[in-house]
Scaffold this active site. Structure first.
Site, PDB file in Angstrom:
ATOM      1  N   ASP A 192       0.850  -1.059  -0.054  1.00 11.45           N
ATOM      2  CA  ASP A 192       0.027   0.112  -0.077  1.00 11.45           C
ATOM      3  C   ASP A 192       0.775   1.275   0.189  1.00 11.45           C
ATOM      4  O   ASP A 192       0.529   2.300  -0.679  1.00 11.45           O
ATOM      5  CB  ASP A 192      -0.847  -0.350   1.371  1.00 11.45           C
ATOM      6  N   GLY A 193       2.054   1.032   0.752  1.00 15.09           N
ATOM      7  CA  GLY A 193       2.869   2.578   0.892  1.00 15.09           C
ATOM      8  C   GLY A 193       3.416   2.550  -0.427  1.00 15.09           C
ATOM      9  O   GLY A 193       3.513   3.867  -0.813  1.00 15.09           O
ATOM     10  N   LEU A 205      -8.926   4.398  10.826  1.00 14.94           N
ATOM     11  CA  LEU A 205      -9.672   3.286  11.342  1.00 14.94           C
ATOM     12  C   LEU A 205      -8.913   3.028  12.740  1.00 14.94           C
ATOM     13  O   LEU A 205      -9.632   2.548  13.821  1.00 14.94           O
ATOM     14  CB  LEU A 205      -9.598   2.192  10.469  1.00 14.94           C
ATOM     15  N   ASP A 224      -4.040  15.460  20.414  1.00 15.92           N
ATOM     16  CA  ASP A 224      -2.802  15.170  20.054  1.00 15.92           C
ATOM     17  C   ASP A 224      -2.587  15.489  18.600  1.00 15.92           C
ATOM     18  O   ASP A 224      -1.492  16.007  18.021  1.00 15.92           O
ATOM     19  CB  ASP A 224      -2.269  14.033  20.357  1.00 15.92           C
ATOM     20  N   ASN A 232      -4.991   9.229   0.770  1.00 16.95           N
ATOM     21  CA  ASN A 232      -5.649   8.563   2.056  1.00 16.95           C
ATOM     22  C   ASN A 232      -6.148   9.595   2.917  1.00 16.95           C
ATOM     23  O   ASN A 232      -7.358   9.634   3.552  1.00 16.95           O
ATOM     24  CB  ASN A 232      -4.627   7.471   2.606  1.00 16.95           C
ATOM     25  N   ASP A 233      -5.144  10.241   3.389  1.00 21.63           N
ATOM     26  CA  ASP A 233      -5.200  11.349   4.541  1.00 21.63           C
ATOM     27  C   ASP A 233      -4.425  12.227   4.678  1.00 21.63           C
ATOM     28  O   ASP A 233      -3.208  12.347   4.173  1.00 21.63           O
ATOM     29  CB  ASP A 233      -5.484  10.695   5.876  1.00 21.63           C
TER      30      ASP A 233
END
Length: 301
Positions: free
Chosen positions: A75-76, A191, A176, A146-147
């Site tokens: 995935d990376g 998730l 945080d 992704n984010d």
């Protein structure tokens, strides 16, 4: 008729990659598929570049000409490749040589089968959204598949994250950090931080605070046609911003961020059996019974 250009980008740290590339080279030699295969090895010490049917090129040359890009890693590797893209008509197929392989979900032993299916038109395009981020003070722009994560950068104390949706105030998080994810990213960092799983076709973002200093602060899902404005305050010198796990820099207290849906989508190539919910249940082992029933002590009366 123009020959299809299929690019292959590898994770140079994978030790088990040479055998797979050799197998692909042999398959191309034996079957002569109607495509021009090109590879960027990033000078991997684990790959010998004496290919018979695959041409070695830089990733920039492959990005320029490829119709399909295959990533060999996990995935990376797929995320890093997507973040380098300048063309968004390129189709992507991820091969998993790593761990979970949630978006790069083609097994190595199925690579040539999936390439053959692609060349014969037996596939579908799973189109995924991205987030665009703009920092007005520095004119810095980037996008994430992704984010986007705001992180307190190792500072011991919490930071303050002021958020607005369009012109309406949402929350002033004391936490945080904060994760803003696409539906694709909802099965990643978000998730693990207690966020919901969102089907990739949903046109939404997930706003998920990291360790908020209030039990009432929960993940929020918003339509992705709304704009998110964020101002971050910290008592430290700076905080960090990450996109898809890669640091984008350190920024001073009071930095404004503007997030919205990117105009560019990512086109993932999937086989018919790689539908989202079947992959989800398989990867997360849903429906499996992990109990050791031999240890049950129930007795019939």
């Amino acid at each position: 008729m123009l020959t299809k250009v299929i690019g292959i980008l590898v994770n140079p740290r994978k030790k088990n990659i040479d055998r797979l590339v050799r197998k692909l080279d042999d398959w191309i030699l034996g079957t002569a598929p109607p495509a021009d295969f090109r590879i960027c090895t990033y000078d991997s010490p684990y790959i010998k570049n004496n290919f018979r049917k695959i041409r070695t090129q830089s990733d920039s040359e492959i990005f320029k000409d490829a119709e399909l890009i295959i990533t060999l890693g996990g995935d990376g590797t797929l995320l890093r490749t997507i973040n380098k893209m300048k063309r968004f008509d390129i189709r992507m197929l991820g091969v998993n040589l790593g761990g979970l392989g949630f978006i790069a979900d083609t097994p190595p032993d199925k690579l040539t089968d999936h390439i053959q299916n692609y060349l014969e038109g037996r596939f579908f395009i799973d189109e995924r959204s991205q987030i665009s981020c703009y920092l007005p003070e520095t004119d810095k722009k980037f996008r994430a598949f992704n984010d986007i994560v705001i992180d307190k950068a190792g500072f011991a104390r919490v930071i303050q994250i002021e958020t607005h949706i369009d012109t309406e105030a949402l929350n002033n998080y004391i936490a945080d950090g904060l994760i803003v994810s696409t539906p694709t990213g909802s099965t990643g960092h978000s998730l693990s931080n207690g966020g919901p799983i969102v089907a990739p076709g949903a046109r939404v973002f997930v706003i998920n605070p990291i360790c908020p200093h209030s039990l009432t602060n929960r993940p929020v899902i918003i339509p992705d046609d709304m704009k998110l404005k964020i101002v971050v305050y910290t008592e430290a010198d700076s905080f960090n911003i990450y996109r898809d796990g890669t640091e984008q820099g350190s920024f001073p207290s009071g930095t404004l961020m503007e997030l919205k849906r990117s105009e560019h989508t990512v086109k993932l190539v999937k086989m018919e059996h790689q539908r989202f919910f079947s992959v989800l249940s398989k990867k997360l082992h849903w429906g499996e019974d992990f109990r050791n029933k031999n240890r049950w002590t129930y007795k019939k009366i």
